[in-house]
Design an enzyme around this catalytic site. Structure first.
Site, short mmCIF file in Angstrom:
data_model
loop_
_atom_site.label_atom_id
_atom_site.label_comp_id
_atom_site.label_asym_id
_atom_site.label_seq_id
_atom_site.Cartn_x
_atom_site.Cartn_y
_atom_site.Cartn_z
N ASP A 226 -6.01 -8.45 -1.26
CA ASP A 226 -5.26 -7.51 -2.09
C ASP A 226 -5.35 -6.10 -1.49
O ASP A 226 -6.39 -5.72 -0.94
CB ASP A 226 -5.83 -7.53 -3.51
CG ASP A 226 -5.09 -6.62 -4.45
OD1 ASP A 226 -3.85 -6.74 -4.53
OD2 ASP A 226 -5.74 -5.78 -5.10
N GLU A 255 -2.28 -7.94 2.37
CA GLU A 255 -1.14 -7.38 1.65
C GLU A 255 -0.81 -6.03 2.27
O GLU A 255 -1.48 -5.04 2.01
CB GLU A 255 -1.45 -7.21 0.15
CG GLU A 255 -0.26 -6.67 -0.63
CD GLU A 255 -0.61 -6.22 -2.03
OE1 GLU A 255 0.33 -6.02 -2.83
OE2 GLU A 255 -1.81 -6.06 -2.34
#
Length: 497
Positions: A226, A255
């Site tokens: 993330d 990400e």
């Protein structure tokens, strides 16, 4: 072309695979929902499966929005019951949004990394799921939220009390009205002090760390990180090295919403949101097809084809509107889908996208899976054709990318060490029929070879390295050279590999 290069790509599961993304709470209804009700405590609310998520109000005490604590009751055991659906669809890898203990339904606010949230199950359930996935010759990836934790975490609360150990885990600052630095100033996401050696050992460096233990003990095959762009190159490289030390062929996907060029080798691949933006911009008429192909070529040159082949092509996910909501026109949706399956990279399918589920911005795109739409679904039929196309054409999984020059069309080849793998994609995003001579940049394919579109059956004859293409508005061709013998046994390509 070096044959060993393509053989090594083919042997690497991380190259060109099809990933299926699941929000565990929203994918499959629990059979044990009534007995689980006591696991949801204020401000968490348990909803009926047929209810749609709607935006709520900010809960000051909990530092979250009310829609972030609405739950639908899915868990790891209910997910097990639907693994056959994912496998039969043709997915190679299961990617789960965060499953660690946390307050919210999206679970990007970890309370304790060592625990699976009880509403989902236990680490024993995760191990069982991993074993099932591997028995089906598939892989499983978890979402790693290692930039920040949740403000409700007992570790963070101890840190706020100046606990000797936990205080050093977080970033405190007098500049913030809360006294600590939060990711994107969202007060429920206090940032971890990833520069601290004890934090590094806890998260990824030691053999008993979170990153390594879930790989070695629970059987997962890698991590999607993330907000990887905020973690930075140096620490990402350390996390990736740690994951590889636990399992040599594990994968770390970041990400990344910026240009991909500088992020390798810090990570194995990225969520290629830049590539998505190029696709959407072309379909929306903001750039020509030729420019879109050029931008993809430039990105691949800058980032490296090996890295792009491991990166995920995303059309929609838990952070974006669903494709069927973003684009109203079916041709727009299908053109994006076609490019997702034919451009270099891994296909990342968000649960429900394959059946055409709709949904706008958060939380609308996170609705429960519509199992009632699975039967007799034209969108699902089209996805199955795309998946079969990718499975049957080696170049679409592991091939190089060669831009084809055009005035208006997006054209490219996918090629390997074998001439028979070559496949050509032609896309017309304009609202008019186009006719162009197209240069086929593969000299192994002989003059008079017929190229046939796998969807319409239309044929074009190669003449002196060129195809005279006529393509209707809003249409795409997937052109495969027809390599075959004449009725009398003559083969143009008999001596060509």
């Amino acid at each position: 072309m070096k044959k060993n290069l393509f053989v090594s790509r083919e042997q690497d599961w991380r190259v060109g695979n099809i990933v299926y993304q699941v929000l565990v709470d929203r994918f499959s209804p629990s059979k044990d929902k009534d007995n689980k009700k006591n696991l949801y405590s204020h401000p968490q609310q348990l909803k009926d499966w047929n209810e749609l998520p709607v935006r709520g109000k900010y809960l000051q005490d909990s530092k979250v929005w009310s829609h972030e604590v609405d739950f639908w009751g899915g868990d790891l055991k209910s997910l097990e019951d639907k693994i056959s659906y994912i496998q039969n669809l043709g997915a190679d890898t299961l990617y789960l949004n965060p499953i660690f203990s946390s307050l919210t339904n999206h679970k990007y606010d970890t309370l304790d990394y060592s625990k699976i949230d009880p509403i989902y199950g236990t680490r024993k359930d995760l191990k069982k799921l991993s074993k099932m996935i591997h028995s089906l010759k598939m892989k499983i990836i978890l979402d790693g939220v290692f930039n920040h934790m949740g403000a409700s975490s007992p570790h963070f609360k101890e840190a706020q009390k100046n606990h000797k150990l936990w205080r050093r885990f977080f970033r405190f600052s007098d500049k913030s009205p809360t006294g600590y630095i939060s990711w994107m100033d969202a007060h429920n996401h206090p940032e971890l002090n990833l520069e601290d050696n004890q934090v590094k050992n806890y998260i990824y460096k030691s053999k008993t760390s979170i990153v390594q233990s879930y790989i070695k003990q629970d059987g997962i095959d890698g991590w999607r990180l993330d907000v990887a762009g905020n973690i930075g190159h140096k620490i990402l490289k350390e996390i990736t090295t740690a994951a590889h030390s636990a399992k040599k062929d594990s994968v770390v996907i970041g990400e990344i919403w910026s240009y991909p060029e500088s992020w390798f080798p810090s990570i194995d691949g990225i969520m290629n949101m830049h590539g998505r933006h190029i696709i959407f911009s072309m379909i929306e008429g903001k750039m020509t097809g030729s420019m879109a192909a050029l931008l993809w070529e430039t990105m691949i040159q800058d980032a490296g084809i090996e890295n792009i082949l491991k990166s995920w092509i995303v059309l929609d996910n838990h952070d974006t509107p669903r494709l069927t909501t973003y684009f109203d026109a079916l041709w727009m949706q299908n053109m994006a889908r076609l490019l997702q399956f034919t451009l270099p990279g891994c296909v990342c399918l968000y649960y429900g996208s394959e059946i055409g589920m709709k949904g706008g911005n958060d939380p609308e795109q996170r609705a429960p899976m519509r199992w009632d739409l699975v039967e007799n679904n034209s969108t699902l039929d089209f996805y199955k054709k795309l998946i079969a196309l990718r499975k049957s054409h080696r170049a679409l999984r592991i091939g190089n990318f060669i831009k084809i020059h055009s005035q208006h069309l997006m054209c490219f080849l996918r090629t390997t060490d074998l001439m028979r793998d070559t496949i050509m994609i032609v896309v017309n995003p304009l609202n008019q029929t186009l006719r162009e001579p197209i240069q086929v940049r593969d000299g192994r394919i002989q003059d008079t070879t017929i190229f046939k579109d796998v969807f319409s059956g239309k044929e074009f004859v190669l003449h002196l390295g060129m195809l005279e293409i006529e393509i209707p508005q809003h249409t795409f061709y997937v052109l495969v050279p027809q390599i075959k013998q004449s009725p009398e046994g003559f083969d143009l390509h008999s001596r060509i590999v």
